[in-house]
Design a protein around this motif. Structure first.
Motif, PDB file in Angstrom:
ATOM      1  N   THR B  52      34.990  38.018  29.922  1.00  0.00           N
ATOM      2  CA  THR B  52      33.947  39.028  30.435  1.00  0.00           C
ATOM      3  C   THR B  52      32.533  39.029  29.496  1.00  0.00           C
ATOM      4  N   ASP B 173      34.534  40.287  37.875  1.00  0.00           N
ATOM      5  CA  ASP B 173      35.372  40.342  36.669  1.00  0.00           C
ATOM      6  C   ASP B 173      36.569  41.055  37.025  1.00  0.00           C
ATOM      7  N   GLU B 174      37.692  40.206  37.348  1.00  0.00           N
ATOM      8  CA  GLU B 174      39.114  40.405  37.666  1.00  0.00           C
ATOM      9  C   GLU B 174      39.011  41.234  38.943  1.00  0.00           C
TER      10      GLU B 174
HETATM   11 MG   LIG Z   1      37.514  41.081  30.381  1.00  0.00          MG
END
Ligand SMILES: [Mg+2]
Ligand SMILES: Nc1ncnc2c1ncn2[C@@H]1O[C@H](COP(=O)(O)OP(=O)(O)OP(=O)(O)O)[C@@H](O)[C@H]1O
Lengths: 390, 227
Positions: B52, B173-174
């Motif tokens: 991240t 992000d994911e």
């Molecule tokens: Mg992360």
């Protein structure tokens, strides 16, 4: 201000209870604030309405009210002989020599006494003050121990009714009539024959004030000039009757304002803290939203203004509700001792555009003070940390 | 927009540490990576490895301690705070694990949000929003608020919001981290299509091997280093 207003509006809607309670806090403070200003304005309005712009009132210089003013018969004659004074068709000066005194009378609404102004007038008084109209009974007879009472006296004073009697200066005076003075200060007075009253008070040939009409209102300046250059009149001062009575409201209005604003400013700390807690809560709950907005490219100042506007909106709604509620006070009248005349005067709460603006501005200031720190915090949030708050 | 050799993102010798109290927590250690234009890159790695953090540096919401991040020829670490905001609005589309839609706004209004930072006319904005919502297959839900949508639908709205300004890069992000298998597959289809049909450069962090399958390139981050 790029963040849309609907974002702010809907956030307010979505937490109804918190918003409503915060608004309520502001509403209460603004209500009290507006009420105080309306009270002060009411006193002013009542007393301003008492005096006419066209009548000239002469009082003793150092006196701060009619009660403490004394003007002797000789001086009265000097003044009445002046050129600019209007004459009746019969050639007599158009004027009233007034005696004003204060007596204690019991009130109707609770056990207690109050101060009431008793005014002795000359025959021209009714022509000089046309708002005074007999609405019940008749006018007093000149040369008799008779009086008439104002509307407000009839309401507030025990046994003040046509046919009754009131004790003034040791004698019983018969109430022969009741008058209406259109809500001005005379409504809170008792009127009788000036000569009877000076006699009863043992002040023969000494009056409180002299009120007269000029041949033309434009002559006030020349009248004043002649007045001031007369060595015998140095202790006296001519003013328009309106100005005189307006000044009679100054101490009282100032006192109400200062005390009232002092109290509301203290109250306002509570409302400001309420707004602050609400806004800090909003920022805490919406940390991720703020981080998202910032990531999308909204600037710090957009976030700052969005949260400040939210707080200002709460305050403005509170302010508007407070002013609307306060406006209903116009239907109420209250009475209080006027510090300038020492007599009780009845008046209504009076609203003005100025009061509406001041009240709303006061609300907005509360919203600003309460909202600034939370909005500042929102704007200062670190984007990464804010996004990690999820 | 492309740099030399069609490189759109160039991360050079980047270091980044966080501080808890006064203790330094090194997260990225001398990381370098080049991403060519039109790439679909997946970043994988264990939790806490700095995925991240790296994505945030590329997206311009964080700054490196050392090294430089060049996106579309711009050294973004050198931009001021407000220049960076402006830059993000133009060049970066964000997709988050938890969608990060504004709950009080409708799908339409959420997608419109980034357009408020552009000079497009009202009509153009409207066309862009409709197009983006159509692209993610949610034209029929534009007046719904996020609370009235499923997770998969919310993420599709978020993707519409990310692409509505036609940004230079898309960072995710994911994006499937909070979704069931079926929805996750739909989201990956969508990202794949954006990459293939619309030539979007995508950098995606994921734990999900099935998601990573859609990417052209998969890089692993471990203990602050790329492998
Ligand atoms: Mg992360
Ligand atoms: N704002 C911050 N303050 C302090 N430490 C941080 C901060 N952001 C990240 N870290 C630390 O940096 C390290 C890397 O975090 P990062 O979020 O980049 O990991 P990640 O690979 O994305 O992990 P995950 O897969 O769990 O999302 C972690 O040890 C994390 O605790």
């Amino acid at each position: 201000m790029k963040i849309p207003l609907k974002y702010t509006f809907r956030n307010l809607q979505s937490r109804r209870l918190t918003t409503a309670l915060t608004i309520l806090g502001i509403t209460l403070v603004v209500f009290v604030f507006a009420a105080v200003l309306m009270m002060a304005h009411g006193v002013e309005k009542t007393l301003v309405a008492t005096g006419s712009e066209e009548n000239i009132l002469i009082s003793r210089k150092a006196s701060n009210g009619e009660i403490s003013s004394i003007i002797d018969g000789e001086t009265v004659n000097i003044i009445l002989a002046m050129n600019q004074v209007a004459r009746t068709p019969a050639g007599a000066p158009f004027a009233t020599k007034d005696v004003a005194t204060v007596i204690n009378l019991p009130k109707t609404d609770y056990v207690g006494i109050t101060n009431v102004t008793v005014r002795g007038v000359s025959p021209d008084a009714f022509a000089l003050r046309p708002m005074v109209k007999i609405v019940e009974g008749r006018a007093f007879q000149w040369g008799a121990r008779e009086i008439i009472i104002g509307n407000s006296i009839a309401r507030r004073i025990l046994n003040a009714r046509v046919g009754g009697t009131i004790k003034i200066g040791g004698d019983q005076w018969t109430i022969v009539g009741r008058f209406d003075a259109e809500g001005c200060g005379f409504d809170s007075e008792i009127w009788g024959d000036v000569l009877q009253l000076t006699d009863a008070l043992g002040r023969s040939n000494a009056f409180s004030t002299l009120t007269l009409k000029l041949r033309s209102p434009q002559e006030f300046d020349s009248f004043k000039e002649a007045f001031e250059s007369d060595a015998r009149l140095q202790q006296f001062v001519p003013k328009t009757e309106r100005q005189f009575f307006e000044e009679q409201s100054e101490t009282m209005a100032l006192f109400i304002r200062v005390l009232g604003i002092f109290i509301t400013v203290i109250f306002s700390a509570g409302a400001v803290i309420g707004a602050m807690i609400t806004m800090y809560g909003a920022v805490a709950n919406r940390t991720v939203e703020i981080g998202t907005l910032r990531a999308l490219g909204f600037r710090r100042r957009s976030v700052l203004s969005a949260y400040l506007i939210e707080s200002l909106m709460i305050a403005l709604i509170g302010g508007i509700v407070g002013v609307v509620l306060a406006s209903f006070l116009q239907f109420f009248s209250i009475s209080t001792i006027n510090f300038d005349s020492f007599a009780e005067i009845e008046f209504s709460f009076a609203l003005s555009t100025g009061i509406i603006i001041s009240s709303l501005m006061f609300a907005v200031v509360m919203g600003f003070v309460g909202g600034f720190l939370p909005a500042f915090r929102a704007a200062r949030l670190n984007i990464v940390s804010a996004l990690r708050a999820s | 927009m492309a740099g030399t050799n069609g490189t759109i993102i160039s991360v050079n010798k980047v270091r980044k540490s966080y501080y808890r109290d006064t203790i330094e927590i090194p997260v990225l250690n001398n990381i370098s990576i080049n991403v060519p234009e039109g790439e679909f890159l997946a970043l994988m790695g264990p939790s806490g490895s700095g995925k991240t953090t790296l994505l945030n540096l590329i997206a311009g919401i964080d700054r490196p301690d050392e090294g430089e991040v060049v996106v579309g020829g711009v050294n973004i670490a050198a931009l001021s705070e407000s220049e960076l905001s402006k830059w993000r609005a133009r060049h970066v589309g964000f997709v988050f694990q938890f969608y990060n839609l504004l709950p009080v706004l409708t799908a339409y209004e959420n997608v419109e949000l980034p357009l408020l930072l552009t000079n497009l006319s009202k009509k153009e904005k409207h066309e862009h929003v409709e197009f983006a919502l159509k692209l993610v297959g949610l034209s029929d839900r534009m007046y719904n608020k996020p609370g009235q949508l499923s997770g998969g639908q919310e993420q599709r709205v978020a993707i519409a919001r990310a692409v509505v300004t036609d940004p230079t890069i898309l960072v995710a992000d994911e994006p499937t981290g909070d979704l069931d298998k079926v929805s996750a597959a739909e989201i990956m289809e969508l990202l794949d299509r954006l990459n293939k049909e619309y030539k979007k450069t995508i950098v995606m962090v994921t734990h999900d091997p099935r998601a990573a399958e859609k990417a052209h390139t998969v890089r692993h981050l471990e203990k602050g280093e790329l492998t």
